[in-house]
Write a protein that holds these residues in place. Structure first.
Motif, PDB file in Angstrom:
ATOM      1  N   ALA A 251       0.816  -1.211   0.000  1.00 43.55           N
ATOM      2  CA  ALA A 251       0.000   0.000   0.000  1.00 43.55           C
ATOM      3  C   ALA A 251       0.854   1.268   0.000  1.00 43.55           C
ATOM      4  CB  ALA A 251      -0.936   0.001   1.206  1.00 43.55           C
ATOM      5  N   HIS A 252       2.087   1.153   0.503  1.00 47.11           N
ATOM      6  CA  HIS A 252       2.957   2.329   0.613  1.00 47.11           C
ATOM      7  C   HIS A 252       4.090   2.318  -0.420  1.00 47.11           C
ATOM      8  CE1 HIS A 252       0.907   2.541   4.487  1.00 47.11           C
ATOM      9  NE2 HIS A 252       1.318   3.780   4.585  1.00 47.11           N
ATOM     10  N   TYR A 253       4.021   1.387  -1.370  1.00 45.21           N
ATOM     11  CA  TYR A 253       5.132   1.232  -2.322  1.00 45.21           C
ATOM     12  C   TYR A 253       5.384   2.518  -3.110  1.00 45.21           C
ATOM     13  CZ  TYR A 253       7.967  -0.807  -6.057  1.00 45.21           C
ATOM     14  OH  TYR A 253       8.983  -1.083  -6.941  1.00 45.21           O
ATOM     15  N   GLN A 254       4.348   3.074  -3.727  1.00 49.26           N
ATOM     16  CA  GLN A 254       4.526   4.266  -4.549  1.00 49.26           C
ATOM     17  C   GLN A 254       4.887   5.490  -3.701  1.00 49.26           C
ATOM     18  OE1 GLN A 254       4.729   4.391  -7.774  1.00 49.26           O
ATOM     19  NE2 GLN A 254       4.243   2.197  -7.986  1.00 49.26           N
ATOM     20  N   ALA A 255       4.327   5.565  -2.502  1.00 47.81           N
ATOM     21  CA  ALA A 255       4.638   6.699  -1.615  1.00 47.81           C
ATOM     22  C   ALA A 255       6.103   6.675  -1.192  1.00 47.81           C
ATOM     23  CB  ALA A 255       3.739   6.659  -0.383  1.00 47.81           C
ATOM     24  N   GLU A 256       6.654   5.486  -0.999  1.00 44.17           N
ATOM     25  CA  GLU A 256       8.070   5.376  -0.624  1.00 44.17           C
ATOM     26  C   GLU A 256       8.962   5.825  -1.777  1.00 44.17           C
ATOM     27  OE1 GLU A 256       8.488   2.023   2.825  1.00 44.17           O
ATOM     28  OE2 GLU A 256       8.646   1.328   0.747  1.00 44.17           O
ATOM     29  N   ILE A 257       8.612   5.432  -2.969  1.00 45.56           N
ATOM     30  CA  ILE A 257       9.408   5.833  -4.128  1.00 45.56           C
ATOM     31  C   ILE A 257       9.348   7.356  -4.310  1.00 45.56           C
ATOM     32  CG2 ILE A 257       9.593   5.678  -6.642  1.00 45.56           C
ATOM     33  CD1 ILE A 257       8.627   2.784  -6.414  1.00 45.56           C
ATOM     34  N   ALA A 258       8.153   7.932  -4.146  1.00 46.88           N
ATOM     35  CA  ALA A 258       7.990   9.384  -4.320  1.00 46.88           C
ATOM     36  C   ALA A 258       8.738  10.172  -3.247  1.00 46.88           C
ATOM     37  CB  ALA A 258       6.501   9.740  -4.297  1.00 46.88           C
ATOM     38  N   SER A 259       8.683   9.690  -2.025  1.00 42.70           N
ATOM     39  CA  SER A 259       9.332  10.424  -0.921  1.00 42.70           C
ATOM     40  C   SER A 259      10.784  10.023  -0.722  1.00 42.70           C
ATOM     41  CB  SER A 259       8.565  10.181   0.381  1.00 42.70           C
ATOM     42  OG  SER A 259       8.649   8.807   0.753  1.00 42.70           O
ATOM     43  N   ARG A 260      11.164   8.867  -1.328  1.00 37.61           N
ATOM     44  CA  ARG A 260      12.502   8.282  -1.164  1.00 37.61           C
ATOM     45  C   ARG A 260      12.804   8.041   0.323  1.00 37.61           C
ATOM     46  NH1 ARG A 260      13.489  11.934  -5.258  1.00 37.61           N
ATOM     47  NH2 ARG A 260      14.760  13.382  -4.031  1.00 37.61           N
ATOM     48  N   LEU A 261      11.784   7.559   1.053  1.00 39.32           N
ATOM     49  CA  LEU A 261      11.911   7.240   2.475  1.00 39.32           C
ATOM     50  C   LEU A 261      11.240   5.895   2.761  1.00 39.32           C
ATOM     51  CD1 LEU A 261      10.927  10.677   4.072  1.00 39.32           C
ATOM     52  CD2 LEU A 261      13.240   9.709   3.953  1.00 39.32           C
ATOM     53  N   CYS A 262      11.748   5.182   3.760  1.00 38.75           N
ATOM     54  CA  CYS A 262      11.106   3.940   4.205  1.00 38.75           C
ATOM     55  C   CYS A 262       9.916   4.304   5.090  1.00 38.75           C
ATOM     56  CB  CYS A 262      12.090   3.082   4.996  1.00 38.75           C
ATOM     57  SG  CYS A 262      13.468   2.448   4.033  1.00 38.75           S
ATOM     58  N   LEU A 263       8.724   4.036   4.608  1.00 43.18           N
ATOM     59  CA  LEU A 263       7.515   4.432   5.328  1.00 43.18           C
ATOM     60  C   LEU A 263       6.802   3.261   5.995  1.00 43.18           C
ATOM     61  CD1 LEU A 263       6.031   6.872   2.642  1.00 43.18           C
ATOM     62  CD2 LEU A 263       7.471   7.440   4.614  1.00 43.18           C
ATOM     63  N   SER A 264       7.235   2.055   5.724  1.00 39.39           N
ATOM     64  CA  SER A 264       6.527   0.885   6.223  1.00 39.39           C
ATOM     65  C   SER A 264       7.490  -0.050   6.949  1.00 39.39           C
ATOM     66  CB  SER A 264       5.848   0.137   5.072  1.00 39.39           C
ATOM     67  OG  SER A 264       5.223  -1.034   5.528  1.00 39.39           O
ATOM     68  N   GLY A 265       7.073  -0.518   8.131  1.00 44.52           N
ATOM     69  CA  GLY A 265       7.898  -1.478   8.864  1.00 44.52           C
ATOM     70  C   GLY A 265       7.916  -1.194  10.358  1.00 44.52           C
ATOM     71  N   PRO A 266       8.461  -2.118  11.147  1.00 43.65           N
ATOM     72  CA  PRO A 266       8.483  -1.971  12.615  1.00 43.65           C
ATOM     73  C   PRO A 266       9.541  -1.004  13.128  1.00 43.65           C
ATOM     74  CG  PRO A 266       9.553  -4.017  11.986  1.00 43.65           C
ATOM     75  CD  PRO A 266       8.982  -3.437  10.725  1.00 43.65           C
ATOM     76  N   HIS A 267      10.229  -0.294  12.224  1.00 47.35           N
ATOM     77  CA  HIS A 267      11.230   0.675  12.674  1.00 47.35           C
ATOM     78  C   HIS A 267      10.584   1.926  13.271  1.00 47.35           C
ATOM     79  CE1 HIS A 267      10.206   1.635   8.526  1.00 47.35           C
ATOM     80  NE2 HIS A 267      10.540   2.889   8.764  1.00 47.35           N
ATOM     81  N   LYS A 268       9.244   1.989  13.240  1.00 45.83           N
ATOM     82  CA  LYS A 268       8.536   3.106  13.870  1.00 45.83           C
ATOM     83  C   LYS A 268       7.697   2.653  15.067  1.00 45.83           C
ATOM     84  CE  LYS A 268       8.294   6.109   9.813  1.00 45.83           C
ATOM     85  NZ  LYS A 268       7.416   6.946   8.965  1.00 45.83           N
ATOM     86  N   ASP A 269       7.899   1.447  15.539  1.00 45.98           N
ATOM     87  CA  ASP A 269       7.139   0.924  16.675  1.00 45.98           C
ATOM     88  C   ASP A 269       7.305   1.800  17.908  1.00 45.98           C
ATOM     89  OD1 ASP A 269       6.387  -1.129  15.072  1.00 45.98           O
ATOM     90  OD2 ASP A 269       7.358  -2.716  16.217  1.00 45.98           O
ATOM     91  N   ASP A 270       6.321   1.731  18.791  1.00 49.06           N
ATOM     92  CA  ASP A 270       6.375   2.528  20.023  1.00 49.06           C
ATOM     93  C   ASP A 270       5.746   1.734  21.162  1.00 49.06           C
ATOM     94  OD1 ASP A 270       6.847   4.604  21.762  1.00 49.06           O
ATOM     95  OD2 ASP A 270       5.426   5.998  20.854  1.00 49.06           O
ATOM     96  N   LEU A 271       6.014   2.213  22.374  1.00 48.32           N
ATOM     97  CA  LEU A 271       5.420   1.661  23.587  1.00 48.32           C
ATOM     98  C   LEU A 271       4.718   2.826  24.293  1.00 48.32           C
ATOM     99  CD1 LEU A 271       5.134  -0.782  25.518  1.00 48.32           C
ATOM    100  CD2 LEU A 271       7.254  -0.029  26.618  1.00 48.32           C
ATOM    101  N   GLU A 272       3.395   2.866  24.200  1.00 55.52           N
ATOM    102  CA  GLU A 272       2.636   3.956  24.817  1.00 55.52           C
ATOM    103  C   GLU A 272       2.568   3.736  26.322  1.00 55.52           C
ATOM    104  OE1 GLU A 272      -1.554   6.325  24.050  1.00 55.52           O
ATOM    105  OE2 GLU A 272      -1.532   4.135  23.913  1.00 55.52           O
ATOM    106  N   VAL A 273       2.882   4.780  27.098  1.00 53.93           N
ATOM    107  CA  VAL A 273       2.878   4.719  28.560  1.00 53.93           C
ATOM    108  C   VAL A 273       1.790   5.655  29.082  1.00 53.93           C
ATOM    109  CG1 VAL A 273       4.246   4.980  30.658  1.00 53.93           C
ATOM    110  CG2 VAL A 273       5.369   4.287  28.527  1.00 53.93           C
ATOM    111  N   LEU A 274       0.830   5.094  29.812  1.00 53.35           N
ATOM    112  CA  LEU A 274      -0.271   5.869  30.383  1.00 53.35           C
ATOM    113  C   LEU A 274      -0.258   5.749  31.899  1.00 53.35           C
ATOM    114  CD1 LEU A 274      -3.209   4.726  28.033  1.00 53.35           C
ATOM    115  CD2 LEU A 274      -1.733   6.721  27.744  1.00 53.35           C
ATOM    116  N   VAL A 275      -0.526   6.848  32.593  1.00 52.40           N
ATOM    117  CA  VAL A 275      -0.707   6.846  34.047  1.00 52.40           C
ATOM    118  C   VAL A 275      -2.093   7.405  34.326  1.00 52.40           C
ATOM    119  CG1 VAL A 275       0.087   7.749  36.262  1.00 52.40           C
ATOM    120  CG2 VAL A 275       1.756   7.065  34.525  1.00 52.40           C
TER     121      VAL A 275
END
Length: 367
Positions: A251-275
């Motif tokens: 789904a992000h193949y063309q957007a990655e080529i246009a932006s020349r950035l890696c937009l898909s993958g677990p390299h943007k994972d997060d751990l949300e912390v709530l109190v």
């Protein structure tokens, strides 16, 4: 798992010092820049041959010294061990366990495990997702060799893909190699998400209990693992995670080529912390943030214990500041099981200490 005695010679600001420790709680106090954190750093170094503060070994050798020597006498798995490390300027370090040369740091890690908390760990809560990914990755790499291999491969693939996208405008032919990299990134990414989700599930349970007790039941901590949107169940089979990553990638193949950035993958994972249902990063006080970061470290300690059968040594650097008396008392007396080291600047905080050993450090010496 504990360290019974430590000898330091020429390490940081320690000229020559021999220390023996309590098997439970050890508190080190003194003014700033006297050597409190250096002592904890030495214990960490004996466990993994890596400093949590220095970029190179030569920084660990005292000023105007040519070498530094560390000797730890410890107990692990019901056996006695002696770990020695010698650092020399311009030469390779020498390491041994019970007199047998240790070629890699893994020989040290087989003997001793440590969990280190420092004021910088507040960034776990306050900073962006990258800080929390480093926390997850650091914990998992110690506990799961398969994860460490997958993470190393993912980083290499990610770097290659980034170069392909960056240079594709000048060299369009590079894009022909992109599908192969995407395929492998999805396969390796599924492994990372699988391990991270399992780790975060355990972390959430232990951290919530620690935070609740430390806050006297006044606060509830929640952790939520966040990954690629198409991954509906990160705890599901790796094959399903892989297919979800492929769907997101396509789904992000063309957007990655246009932006020349890696937009898909677990390299943007997060751990949300709530109190108490609110973002700790945005709404918590400094004391609450410190409590939440400490809870994560205590949870890491429990996960280590489940994995190896013994509690790792807990090292808490300047953890008492900005905590109210109730939370200070919890840190000093209610961290059950295993050996704990705590540093602080003021000895008046120690009135609440019920048992253990106290060290006063000044200019790299025990007073």
């Amino acid at each position: 798992m504990r360290i019974d005695a430590l000898t330091l010679e020429g390490f940081r600001n320690y000229q020559s010092q021999v220390l023996t420790f309590d098997p439970g709680c050890n508190v080190i106090y003194g003014e700033n820049a006297q050597g409190k954190t250096n002592l904890l750093e030495a214990i960490v170094y004996l466990s993994c041959a890596k400093s949590p503060r220095a970029h190179s070994d030569r920084e660990l050798i005292g000023f105007e010294k040519d070498s530094a020597h560390l000797l730890g006498v410890m107990e692990s798995r019901g056996r006695q061990f002696k770990t020695e490390i010698t650092l020399q300027r311009g030469r390779r370090r020498k390491m041994s366990v019970n007199g047998v040369n240790a070629k890699t740091a893994s020989a040290l890690s087989d003997v001793l495990h440590t969990v280190f908390f420092s004021p910088e760990d507040l960034y776990l809560i306050r900073e962006g997702a990258a800080a929390r990914r480093r926390f997850m990755d650091g914990c998992l790499c110690q506990l799961r060799p398969r994860y460490a291999e997958a993470l190393a491969e993912f980083h290499k693939l990610y770097e290659h893909k980034t170069r392909i996208l960056r240079d594709s405008e000048e060299f369009p032919g590079l894009l022909a190699t992109l599908p192969d990299f995407n395929e492998r990134l999805c396969a390796v990414g599924a492994v990372l998400i699988h391990y991270r989700a399992q780790f975060c599930r355990s972390l959430a349970a232990y951290a919530a209990a620690a935070h609740r007790e430390c806050s006297g039941g006044r606060e509830e901590l929640e952790l939520h693992y966040q990954t690629v949107k198409t991954v509906g169940d990160p705890l599901g089979p790796q094959k399903e995670i892989y297919e979800a990553l492929r769907q997101h990638q396509e789904a992000h193949y063309q957007a990655e080529i246009a932006s020349r950035l890696c937009l898909s993958g677990p390299h943007k994972d997060d751990l949300e912390v709530l109190v108490n249902g609110r973002s700790a990063r945005q709404f918590c006080s400094q004391g609450q943030v410190r409590t939440a970061a400490l809870a994560l470290k205590l949870a890491e300690r429990e996960i280590h214990k489940n994995a190896v059968g013994e509690y790792p040594i807990m090292l808490l650097d300047d953890v008492l500041s900005e905590l109210d008396p109730r939370r200070q008392e919890y840190v000093l007396n209610r961290i059950a099981g295993g050996q704990v080291f705590i540093t602080c600047c003021e000895n008046d905080r120690l009135e609440a200490l019920e048992a253990g050993k106290v060290f006063h450090i000044k200019n790299g010496e025990v007073m």
